[in-house]
Design an enzyme around this catalytic site. Sequence first.
Site, short mmCIF file in Angstrom:
data_model
loop_
_atom_site.label_atom_id
_atom_site.label_comp_id
_atom_site.label_asym_id
_atom_site.label_seq_id
_atom_site.Cartn_x
_atom_site.Cartn_y
_atom_site.Cartn_z
N SER A 54 3.96 -13.99 0.02
CA SER A 54 5.16 -13.91 -0.69
C SER A 54 5.85 -12.53 -0.86
O SER A 54 6.97 -12.28 -0.75
CB SER A 54 5.20 -14.60 -2.07
OG SER A 54 4.49 -13.62 -3.09
N ASN A 55 5.06 -11.51 -0.57
CA ASN A 55 5.38 -10.22 -0.91
C ASN A 55 5.79 -9.78 0.75
O ASN A 55 6.90 -9.05 0.85
CB ASN A 55 4.23 -9.25 -1.10
CG ASN A 55 3.94 -9.00 -2.63
OD1 ASN A 55 4.68 -8.19 -3.27
ND2 ASN A 55 2.96 -9.61 -3.15
N ARG A 66 -13.07 -10.20 12.76
CA ARG A 66 -14.15 -9.08 12.47
C ARG A 66 -14.43 -8.18 13.78
O ARG A 66 -14.18 -7.03 13.44
CB ARG A 66 -15.19 -9.54 11.75
CG ARG A 66 -14.80 -9.93 10.03
CD ARG A 66 -16.14 -10.02 9.29
NE ARG A 66 -15.87 -10.09 8.00
CZ ARG A 66 -15.55 -9.35 7.18
NH1 ARG A 66 -15.62 -7.92 7.52
NH2 ARG A 66 -14.99 -9.57 6.06
N LEU A 115 -7.08 -8.47 2.63
CA LEU A 115 -8.34 -8.37 1.79
C LEU A 115 -9.59 -7.70 2.60
O LEU A 115 -10.51 -7.63 1.67
CB LEU A 115 -8.79 -9.80 1.31
CG LEU A 115 -7.69 -10.28 0.53
CD1 LEU A 115 -8.24 -11.97 -0.04
CD2 LEU A 115 -7.09 -9.62 -0.54
N ASN A 131 -1.03 -0.03 0.12
CA ASN A 131 -1.20 -1.43 -0.33
C ASN A 131 -0.62 -1.79 -1.78
O ASN A 131 -0.26 -0.61 -2.61
CB ASN A 131 -2.88 -1.28 -0.56
CG ASN A 131 -3.28 -2.59 -1.08
OD1 ASN A 131 -2.84 -3.70 -0.66
ND2 ASN A 131 -4.35 -2.63 -2.04
N HIS A 134 -1.68 -3.87 -5.34
CA HIS A 134 -2.72 -4.24 -6.04
C HIS A 134 -2.10 -4.98 -7.55
O HIS A 134 -1.20 -4.26 -7.98
CB HIS A 134 -3.72 -3.31 -6.53
CG HIS A 134 -4.91 -3.88 -7.10
ND1 HIS A 134 -6.06 -4.60 -6.23
CD2 HIS A 134 -5.34 -3.84 -8.43
CE1 HIS A 134 -6.97 -4.97 -7.03
NE2 HIS A 134 -6.34 -4.65 -8.31
C1 GAR Z 1 -0.51 -10.11 -4.22
O1 GAR Z 1 -0.43 -10.15 -5.81
C2 GAR Z 1 -1.28 -8.69 -4.24
O2 GAR Z 1 -0.99 -7.84 -5.13
C3 GAR Z 1 -2.74 -9.03 -4.27
O3 GAR Z 1 -2.73 -10.27 -3.28
C4 GAR Z 1 -1.39 -11.18 -3.74
C5 GAR Z 1 -0.85 -11.63 -2.55
O4 GAR Z 1 0.09 -12.42 -2.68
N1 GAR Z 1 -3.65 -8.15 -3.53
C6 GAR Z 1 -4.80 -7.71 -3.87
O5 GAR Z 1 -5.30 -8.44 -4.87
C7 GAR Z 1 -5.39 -6.67 -3.23
N2 GAR Z 1 -6.63 -5.98 -3.89
P1 GAR Z 1 0.95 -12.70 -1.65
O6 GAR Z 1 0.35 -13.03 -0.27
O7 GAR Z 1 1.89 -13.96 -2.21
O8 GAR Z 1 2.10 -11.62 -1.16
#
Ligand code: GAR
Length: 202
Positions: free
Chosen positions: A26-27, A71, A98, A115, A117
Amino acid sequence: MAHFLLFCKSMTRTKRIAIFASGSGSNAQKIIEHFKDSSEAEVTIILSNRPDAYVLERADNHEIPTHVFDREEFYHSARVVTLLQNLEIDLVVLAGFLWLIPQNMLEAFPGRIVNIHPALLPKYGGQGMYGDRVHKAIMSAGERESGITIHYVDEVYDAGDVIYQAHFKIEPNDNLDMIKYKGQQLEHLHYPRIIENLLKKL
Ligand code: GAR
């Protein structure tokens, strides 16, 4: 004169973003939409370690090229870094990615990997702290506020210098979904514009 023209070209060319994501994306979607009609920057490629990640469908919908790796390729070959270099990527954006970034990529893109978080780092960060696990830990601790962190990436999970943080209040009745929603709203609001600001300085 030739040098000057080359300098001008590098100053004005459209900046190129590579997004790494492992899940829904979504981001990534918000970042794609933010730069869709921009002449300043574009999302050039989306990369994932998961062939079934929904982010790849989002990329297809916007006709953005994708690359899926495993990987072996990521940690034991130069293929991903070479791909990014060949595409002249300016900024690597992790959006729900991740895996730890390998040393060869950190060296190839110094200060150019960021990144997001879903917590106020250094709280609730580190290996294994992602997605719902973060929000559950925040709830269990009885926190009255949380937020998001945008930071540079280094060789340690969630430890690089902080670029930006935004806070939200946790109300007594907020459940997991509400906390997640509040964080996600902030991520979608701020990540694209922080990326735009960073690109202007490159
Ligand atoms: C987001 O909330 C991001 O902050 C988190 O994963 C989600 C991805 O959402 N990232 C972490 O937790 C990294 N440690 P999305 O796939 O809907 O963008």
